[in-house]
Design a protein around this motif. Sequence first.
Motif, PDB file in Angstrom:
ATOM      1  N   GLU A 116     -47.775-104.850   4.756  1.00 35.43           N
ATOM      2  CA  GLU A 116     -46.353-104.712   5.053  1.00 35.43           C
ATOM      3  C   GLU A 116     -46.251-104.198   6.474  1.00 35.43           C
ATOM      4  O   GLU A 116     -46.815-103.148   6.795  1.00 35.43           O
ATOM      5  N   ILE A 117     -45.579-104.956   7.329  1.00 35.70           N
ATOM      6  CA  ILE A 117     -45.462-104.527   8.729  1.00 35.70           C
ATOM      7  C   ILE A 117     -44.016-104.651   9.202  1.00 35.70           C
ATOM      8  O   ILE A 117     -43.243-105.452   8.685  1.00 35.70           O
ATOM      9  N   ASP A 118     -43.692-103.840  10.184  1.00 32.31           N
ATOM     10  CA  ASP A 118     -42.411-103.979  10.888  1.00 32.31           C
ATOM     11  C   ASP A 118     -42.523-105.168  11.837  1.00 32.31           C
ATOM     12  O   ASP A 118     -43.495-105.250  12.597  1.00 32.31           O
TER      13      ASP A 118
ATOM     14  N   GLN B 179     -47.954 -98.146  15.484  1.00 29.84           N
ATOM     15  CA  GLN B 179     -48.338 -98.528  14.128  1.00 29.84           C
ATOM     16  C   GLN B 179     -47.271 -99.434  13.511  1.00 29.84           C
ATOM     17  O   GLN B 179     -46.096 -99.101  13.463  1.00 29.84           O
ATOM     18  N   LEU B 180     -47.689-100.625  13.057  1.00 32.52           N
ATOM     19  CA  LEU B 180     -46.737-101.586  12.483  1.00 32.52           C
ATOM     20  C   LEU B 180     -46.595-101.416  10.977  1.00 32.52           C
ATOM     21  O   LEU B 180     -45.562-101.770  10.401  1.00 32.52           O
ATOM     22  N   GLY B 181     -47.670-100.926  10.342  1.00 32.84           N
ATOM     23  CA  GLY B 181     -47.645-100.834   8.889  1.00 32.84           C
ATOM     24  C   GLY B 181     -49.061-100.803   8.373  1.00 32.84           C
ATOM     25  O   GLY B 181     -49.965-100.356   9.091  1.00 32.84           O
ATOM     26  N   TYR B 182     -49.241-101.294   7.164  1.00 33.74           N
ATOM     27  CA  TYR B 182     -50.545-101.181   6.531  1.00 33.74           C
ATOM     28  C   TYR B 182     -50.992-102.504   5.945  1.00 33.74           C
ATOM     29  O   TYR B 182     -50.175-103.321   5.524  1.00 33.74           O
TER      30      TYR B 182
ATOM     31  N   VAL C 109     -52.185-100.873  10.725  1.00 29.95           N
ATOM     32  CA  VAL C 109     -52.146-102.007  11.651  1.00 29.95           C
ATOM     33  C   VAL C 109     -51.471-101.533  12.930  1.00 29.95           C
ATOM     34  O   VAL C 109     -50.359-101.014  12.887  1.00 29.95           O
ATOM     35  N   ILE C 110     -52.165-101.678  14.050  1.00 30.83           N
ATOM     36  CA  ILE C 110     -51.654-101.109  15.298  1.00 30.83           C
ATOM     37  C   ILE C 110     -51.525-102.185  16.365  1.00 30.83           C
ATOM     38  O   ILE C 110     -52.447-102.980  16.582  1.00 30.83           O
ATOM     39  N   LEU C 111     -50.348-102.207  16.966  1.00 27.47           N
ATOM     40  CA  LEU C 111     -50.109-103.193  18.023  1.00 27.47           C
ATOM     41  C   LEU C 111     -49.665-102.446  19.271  1.00 27.47           C
ATOM     42  O   LEU C 111     -48.658-101.739  19.245  1.00 27.47           O
ATOM     43  N   GLU C 112     -50.390-102.610  20.338  1.00 24.61           N
ATOM     44  CA  GLU C 112     -50.045-101.976  21.610  1.00 24.61           C
ATOM     45  C   GLU C 112     -49.746-100.486  21.394  1.00 24.61           C
ATOM     46  O   GLU C 112     -48.726 -99.978  21.855  1.00 24.61           O
TER      47      GLU C 112
END
Lengths: 795, 340
Positions: A682-684, A657-660, A651-654
């Motif tokens: 699970e993301i940061d 990578q935030l997590g999966y 999962v990618i934001l700007e």
Amino acid sequence: MKLSYEWLGDFVDLTDVSPKDAAEVLTRLGIEVESLTLVDLSQIVVGKILEQVKHPKSRNDLWVHQVDIGGGRVQQIIAGAPNAVVGTLVPVALPGTTVPNGRLVKDMNIAGYKASGMLCSADELLLGDDHSGILILAGGTPGEPLTTVIPSQAIMDVEVTSNRPDCMGHLGVARELAAGLDRPLKRDFMPSFTGTANPPGRELVKVIIEDPDLCSRYIGGVIKGVKVGPSPEWLQRRLRACGVRPISNIVDITNYVLLEYAQPLHAFDLTKLLGAEIRVRRARDGEKLLCLDGVERELAGGMLVIADSQRPVAIAGVIGGEDTAVAAGTVDILLEAATFSGPSVRQTARALGLRTEASARFERGLPPELALAGARRAASLIAELAGGSVHREWPDVYPEPQEPVRVRLKPWVVDEVLGTHVPLQDSEAILIRLGFHVKVLGDGEWDVLPPVFRLDVTIPEDLVEEVGRVYGYDRVPPTLPGRRHDRWTPLVPSVDRRLDAARQVMAGAGFTETWNPALVSGRKLEALRIAALAMRVSNALSDDMDTLRTSLLPSLVDAVALNRDRGRNEVRIYEIASAFLARVGEKYSQPEEPLRLAAVATAGNTPDSGRAAFYALKSVLAGCLEGLSAPACTYQRGAAELFHPGRCAAVILEGRQLGYLGELHPTVADGLKVEGRLVAFEIDVEPVLANSRTPLAQPLPRFPAIDRDLAVVVEEHVAAGLLLAAIKESAGDLLESARAFDEYHGAQVPEGQKSIAFTLTFRSPERTLTDAEVDKVMTEIKLTLEKRHQAGFRV
Amino acid sequence: MIHGPDELLNDYKSQIAVTRDEKELEQVRVALFGNSGAMTNLIKEIPGLPKEERSDRGRLLNGIKQQLEGAIAARLGELRVERLADIVETEAIDITFPGPPLGQGHLHVLTQVRRQIETVLESLGYQVELGPEVETEWYNFEALNLTAGHPARENWDSFYFTPELLLRAHTSPVQIRAMQRIKEPPIYIITPGRCYRRDAPEATRLPYFSQVEGLAIDRALTVGDMKGTLLYMIQSLYGIERKVRVRPSYFPFTEPSFEFDVTCGICNGMGCKSCRHKGWLEVGGCGMVHPQVLRNGGIDPTEWNGYAWGFGIERMAMLKHDVDDIRLFYESDLRFLEQF
């Protein structure tokens, strides 16, 4: 710690103060009475044994007694213990009486013999733990209430805070009670008793402190010619009331003084101390000591011991040795009253797994002045109850006498801190009642000298507390602070409040929040191959919580398994908490603690249901980000432990990578005996919050939109995301939105290919679009898809 | 047969009167005013009439037209009322039949209680401060006067990674960090978060739990201010009838130190089984911040003073929701979590 109300009455007049009142006063003073046991002995009578014969028929050992209960009445009573021999006085509970332990006595018939009443043990009367035999009374008249011999008892179980070692005995607590009741204390701290026998004690025994850092004072009281025997009933009773088993007069007296003054004491058989010498030193590796409890203990190097010229004879502050203990034939004793370092005693007691009445007191740091008071008190009791001559001038090694600590108090500070007015004379009277000396100086400040047993009082705030607690905090009116501030921090919503937006989305999607322990099994993290950055606790309570979790997912999967076990098949749960990741190469620094949002949902056990659940969860994740007012994230095929390699998205934001997001790896679910498939993410969340923007209103469209569907047929491996990117690139400004909504495999498309249906919305902000305009764009899109992805189109 | 206007009027008036629904009425309207309706036809005839008759005829027909339109509108009103009356009369449902499951997820009860606590204290001007759960020995102990070997240390038995690094035993380290960061009082903060102590799990305690601590540093704060703050907080959370008492106790980081108790909600302080006949329930600890702790946080104790308090979120939730086993909060059993 157990306290006897009767004993407290030795030191402060309690005639019109009930045990309950006393407990209330102590609690308000800061000595919390956790429970109060009242033992009413007024219904028990004194009986005298006239005859004792063995029960002829019973198979158990029973004795039939004829008991004189006064007034010419004789009761037949059967008991299981043999010690109520003819002529002894015993406590008798007649039929109809409820014994303090709660038992109702009734007339009975035991194997053909009538039993009218019960002979009581100390245990049954709640006078101690001893249930081995009938309690034998020292005196009394048959038929009289037992209270003529033993007063009714009240035992308080109190919690003494660690700063008040002086209150680990009855005298200290009585002093508090006296201050709280504003009554005089009937006992001076320092007994005046001193020995008179010659020669001086210090010529009979040599005391050497080799480690003065661990022992600040050692007094060896020399008493010769004692007669060892049982101690008097009142003394035994008080020990029992406090949970201490009576042994012999000498040992009982040392325990009695411990319970009274809080000063632990030990009596050695003087003749058994080799070389008539005491050495306070650290144990040597490999030294052993057979202790009073019959256990031989190996001593470690750092432990402080009491030794004679040859060997250890006691573990300092913890327990004495068997070989030098006072026994039946002991005549001469050395009475130890010493002050050992608290941390050292605590370490030793912990290492040995042996916490005693003595160690519990030393651990808190006893004042050295207490040692002399305790020694004198014990010596006077020994002289009184066991005979013997107390020698004068005992050895007393006290290299650095306790320095008095004077505290300067601006007495008006009491009002300033408490927030109420306490008259100066009240403050002064309270301090004096507690044993402080107050000298008023010329400038109105007070020079206060705490009593020698109050090492905890060192700063003015300590004195405010003394005044406050006796004056009564209930008398301080509650107020809210408020003043004119010229500086403030505007309210910033907490991270947790900001995350409520995500919680709202999760709840709406049917996910229930969980809080799971951060400490998990390290072995399990290793099995899941996510232990590389795990921090392991060095003193864990158990294997299953020895490591900080590096991911929230295993806890959530466990929770799914637990709910499945308890009959719930569909489970949707999430958690917001930190994961813990050691910083690589910095073993001793604080780890990273990324705050995470993780969710797990169950799905059916087919590839399709896993796939459907994946996309459903993807929408939930997108909803959370939208709820948090963050830009939409993108997804790339990812690979992570725990996830199915074909069904895992990074999962990618700007660009970060935030997590999966993905379906969990089949081994994860299988290892936990969870049937069916699990999807999870699970993301940061901190980067999400950092990208959160207040949404700004966009003008509503003024012209109608034109919708078109497009079914694109491509090779199986071509991802929808790529097609979408191509569509957006080629469509130009008129394309408002595009979304894939269906994927089709089957008869209508060639083998090895798939059809993906998109819905496209076109709109111009300036005019109403014509079909011709949109057709033109559609043609452009199709050309690009053909060229880049060899796409065909279905109608 | 051609009707004259009067016949037409009477004929259609009676037709309108007997229509049974809006559809029939519409049919009548079309028969009159449709393209080839009777009325339309009559009006169409007007231009063929001699000039001098036209206006009388027009006036006459117009009058009839208005009467018929009026009759249709009136009948339409009646029919509508009947239709709506019919809807409400005939469509009763079994309102005891249950709705479908909503499928809404639940917030964890500790999140709810934590949120309530934060909201109440924010209303007094306190700000939430957070800090790391893995702490250094200095922040967790030394800075709070809990020096190595201190006899009180055994109440904060902790999990260690190295001799210097441990899981925080309370959220007090966040207070020190906040003092160091903010530097200039006034400081009004609360520090919610997870903590860890080496206690074996049982019904009343766990090795992991959550705390909220509060810290106020300002000029001339008093024990009374602390009592008022606690009372405001407790009354806001549990109701205005609750009382708070502070009992002297001991913590190395406050002087004076207290435990604070709340009147039992079941017996209102009279004493009952659930408060073990004490009338009071222990909630947490509090006190005036020790001057050395202020110094350790970089605050001058001759200019500023403060009070602090702390309690377990689980304890608050247990009191509020009558939960008798703390382990339920961390077990993730949906049958429990969905009760809140």
